[in-house]
Motif scaffolding. Structure first.
Motif, short mmCIF file in Angstrom:
data_model
loop_
_atom_site.label_atom_id
_atom_site.label_comp_id
_atom_site.label_asym_id
_atom_site.label_seq_id
_atom_site.Cartn_x
_atom_site.Cartn_y
_atom_site.Cartn_z
N SER A 143 0.77 -1.39 -0.09
CA SER A 143 0.13 -0.05 -0.02
C SER A 143 0.78 1.31 -0.08
O SER A 143 0.66 2.30 -0.84
CB SER A 143 -1.05 0.06 1.24
OG SER A 143 -1.76 -0.96 1.18
N THR A 144 1.99 1.33 0.75
CA THR A 144 2.82 2.50 0.87
C THR A 144 3.64 2.72 -0.14
O THR A 144 3.71 3.65 -1.03
CB THR A 144 3.89 2.42 1.98
OG1 THR A 144 3.15 2.17 3.19
CG2 THR A 144 4.72 3.52 2.16
N MET A 145 4.20 1.42 -1.21
CA MET A 145 4.98 1.86 -2.31
C MET A 145 4.05 2.24 -3.28
O MET A 145 4.24 3.16 -4.19
CB MET A 145 5.50 0.29 -2.73
CG MET A 145 6.12 0.24 -3.98
SD MET A 145 6.43 -1.37 -4.83
CE MET A 145 7.42 -1.93 -3.30
N LEU A 146 2.74 1.46 -3.62
CA LEU A 146 1.86 1.88 -4.80
C LEU A 146 0.96 3.27 -4.41
O LEU A 146 0.88 3.95 -5.34
CB LEU A 146 1.02 0.99 -5.27
CG LEU A 146 1.25 -0.26 -6.18
CD1 LEU A 146 1.32 0.26 -7.56
CD2 LEU A 146 2.50 -0.68 -5.72
N GLY A 147 1.12 3.46 -3.12
CA GLY A 147 0.48 4.85 -2.77
C GLY A 147 1.34 6.16 -3.07
O GLY A 147 1.09 7.10 -3.46
N SER A 148 2.74 5.68 -3.02
CA SER A 148 3.82 6.70 -3.26
C SER A 148 3.81 6.93 -4.94
O SER A 148 3.90 7.98 -5.20
CB SER A 148 5.08 6.33 -2.76
OG SER A 148 5.09 6.14 -1.33
N LEU A 149 3.60 5.61 -5.50
CA LEU A 149 3.82 5.74 -6.71
C LEU A 149 2.45 6.53 -7.39
O LEU A 149 2.75 7.41 -8.43
CB LEU A 149 3.89 4.29 -7.50
CG LEU A 149 4.95 3.67 -7.47
CD1 LEU A 149 4.97 2.21 -7.85
CD2 LEU A 149 6.12 4.40 -8.43
N GLY A 150 1.25 6.53 -6.85
CA GLY A 150 0.08 7.26 -6.98
C GLY A 150 0.41 8.81 -6.95
O GLY A 150 -0.12 9.64 -7.93
N ILE A 151 1.27 8.94 -5.99
CA ILE A 151 1.49 10.52 -5.60
C ILE A 151 2.47 11.09 -6.80
O ILE A 151 2.20 12.20 -7.57
CB ILE A 151 2.18 10.65 -4.44
CG1 ILE A 151 1.05 10.37 -3.33
CG2 ILE A 151 2.83 12.16 -4.07
CD1 ILE A 151 1.65 10.46 -1.86
N ILE A 152 3.23 10.26 -7.34
CA ILE A 152 4.42 10.56 -8.23
C ILE A 152 3.47 10.89 -9.46
O ILE A 152 3.82 11.71 -10.30
CB ILE A 152 5.41 9.56 -8.41
CG1 ILE A 152 6.34 9.49 -7.24
CG2 ILE A 152 6.21 9.92 -9.71
CD1 ILE A 152 7.40 8.63 -7.17
N ALA A 153 2.48 9.90 -9.93
CA ALA A 153 2.02 9.94 -11.22
C ALA A 153 1.05 10.93 -11.23
O ALA A 153 1.26 11.65 -12.14
CB ALA A 153 1.20 8.44 -11.29
N ALA A 154 0.34 11.30 -10.18
CA ALA A 154 -0.67 12.51 -10.17
C ALA A 154 0.06 13.65 -10.10
O ALA A 154 -0.44 14.55 -10.61
CB ALA A 154 -1.14 12.41 -8.60
N ILE A 155 1.39 13.80 -9.72
CA ILE A 155 2.09 15.31 -9.70
C ILE A 155 2.69 15.46 -11.18
O ILE A 155 2.52 16.54 -11.63
CB ILE A 155 3.29 15.12 -8.55
CG1 ILE A 155 2.76 15.14 -7.25
CG2 ILE A 155 4.24 16.43 -8.75
CD1 ILE A 155 3.91 15.01 -6.12
N PHE A 156 3.09 14.35 -11.76
CA PHE A 156 3.51 14.39 -12.98
C PHE A 156 2.70 14.70 -14.02
O PHE A 156 2.72 15.34 -14.93
CB PHE A 156 4.35 12.98 -13.25
CG PHE A 156 5.19 13.16 -14.67
CD1 PHE A 156 6.22 13.64 -15.08
CD2 PHE A 156 4.12 12.40 -15.77
CE1 PHE A 156 6.80 13.66 -16.22
CE2 PHE A 156 4.88 12.43 -17.04
CZ PHE A 156 5.97 13.20 -17.26
N ALA A 157 1.46 13.92 -13.90
CA ALA A 157 0.43 14.23 -14.74
C ALA A 157 -0.45 15.47 -14.73
O ALA A 157 -0.58 16.08 -13.55
CB ALA A 157 -0.73 13.14 -14.82
#
Length: 267
Positions: free
Chosen positions: A161-175
Motif C-alpha cells: 500500500s505504501t509503495m503503490l500509494g507513493s507511486l500514485g502521488i508521483i503519477a498524479a504530480i507528473f500528470a
C-alpha cells in the motif's frame, strides 16, 4: 540568543501533528464516503476473477506449488486489489485537486513535505488495509483458506500500500490531465500487476521472462502475501522484504523531493 523561529522550530513544534492528522483523516473519510465504489466494488471484482478462473480452468488444473489452484490464486488477487486501490486513492486525491485548482488549499497550510507525504499515504494505506481485510475475510469464509504467517501478511500489505500509494502521488504530480493519469495506470501499473505472478508460478515461465519478473518489485509483493497466507512462495520472503523496502524508500524519497520543490504543483 537565537529565537525559536530562527532555530527553525515552528510555533506548534517540530511536527505538525494536528495538520498531518487532519489531512490523513480527510483522505480516509474521502474513500469511506463512497464505500460502495472503493470497498464493495474491489471485493466483487476479486470474487468475479476467482469465479471465472475456477469455472474456466480450475477443475482441470492441478495443484500449484502444492495447493489447489483457486487457493493459489486468492492471495495474488488480494495483493493486486490492495495495490491498485492504494494507487487509485492517492493519485485521484492529488489529480482532482490539481484539475479543480484546490491543491493550494493543501499546500498553503504549514505542513512540511514529509507531513504532506504521510498524510496522503495514510489514505492509501488505510484503503489498502480495509480492502485487503475484506478480501481475506471472503477467502477464509468461502475458500476455507487460513493465514499461515499473519505478521508477514500484514507487513507486505502495508509495504504494498505504501509503495503503490507513493507511486500514485508521483503519477498524479507528473500528470497534468486525466488522460495522462489513465495512461500511466493502463500502460505501467496494470501490466506490472498482471505480470507479477498473480495468476501463475514463475517456475512455469521461460528463463528469460523469469529473470525479468524478478526485476518487477510487485512480484515480491504478490509472492510475500502468498507466503503470508499459504506458507509457500517462489522466492525468499526476506529477499522480497529487502527489495520492497528499498523500492518503497526510493519512491517515498522522490515524493518528498517533489513536494519540497513544488514540482508541477506550484504555478
Amino acid at each position: 540568543m537565537a529565537s525559536t523561529q530562527d532555530m527553525g522550530v515552528r510555533r506548534f513544534g517540530r511536527v505538525n501533528w494536528l495538520g498531518m492528522w487532519t489531512l490523513a483523516a480527510r483522505e480516509v473519510r474521502r474513500f469511506m464516503a463512497v464505500w460502495s465504489q472503493t470497498l464493495a466494488a474491489p471485493l466483487i471484482t476479486a470474487g468475479l476473477f476467482l469465479a471465472v478462473f475456477n469455472l474456466a480452468i480450475g477443475p482441470s488444473r492441478g495443484d500449484v506449488m502444492g495447493v489447489p489452484f483457486i487457493e493459489f490464486l486468492a492471495p495474488g488477487l488480494l495483493m493486486m486489489t490492495v495495490i491498485q486501490n492504494a494507487f487509485a486513492n492517492t493519485s485521484s486525491a492529488i489529480m482532482v485537486a490539481k484539475v479543480q485548482g484546490s491543491i493550494v488549499d493543501t499546500l498553503m497550510p504549514p505542513l512540511s513535505p514529509l507531513e504532506l507525504l504521510l498524510g496522503y499515504l495514510a489514505g492509501g494505506v488505510g484503503r489498502g488495509l480495509v480492502v485487503g481485510g475484506v478480501i481475506l475475510l471472503g477467502s477464509v469464509l468461502f475458500l476455507g483458506t487460513g493465514v499461515a504467517h499473519p505478521l508477514w501478511l500484514l507487513i507486505y500489505v502495508i509495504l504494498g500500500s505504501t509503495m503503490l500509494g507513493s507511486l500514485g502521488i508521483i503519477a498524479a504530480i507528473f500528470a497534468n490531465k486525466f488522460d495522462q493519469m489513465s495512461a500511466i495506470s493502463n500502460f505501467i501499473i496494470t501490466p506490472l500487476s498482471f505480470l507479477s505472478g498473480t495468476f501463475y508460478s514463475i517456475d512455469a515461465l521461460p528463463p528469460v521472462i523469469r529473470t525479468l519478473t524478478h526485476a518487477n518489485p510487485i512480484f515480491y509483493l504478490i509472492d510475500g502475501v502468498r507466503f503470508g497466507v499459504l506458507g509457500v512462495s517462489d522466492s525468499s520472503p526476506w529477499l522480497g522484504l529487502l527489495v520492497c523496502l528499498a523500492t518503497t524508500g526510493a519512491v517515498m524519497t522522490m515524493c518528498w523531493r517533489w513536494f519540497k520543490s513544488g514540482y508541477r504543483l506550484k504555478a
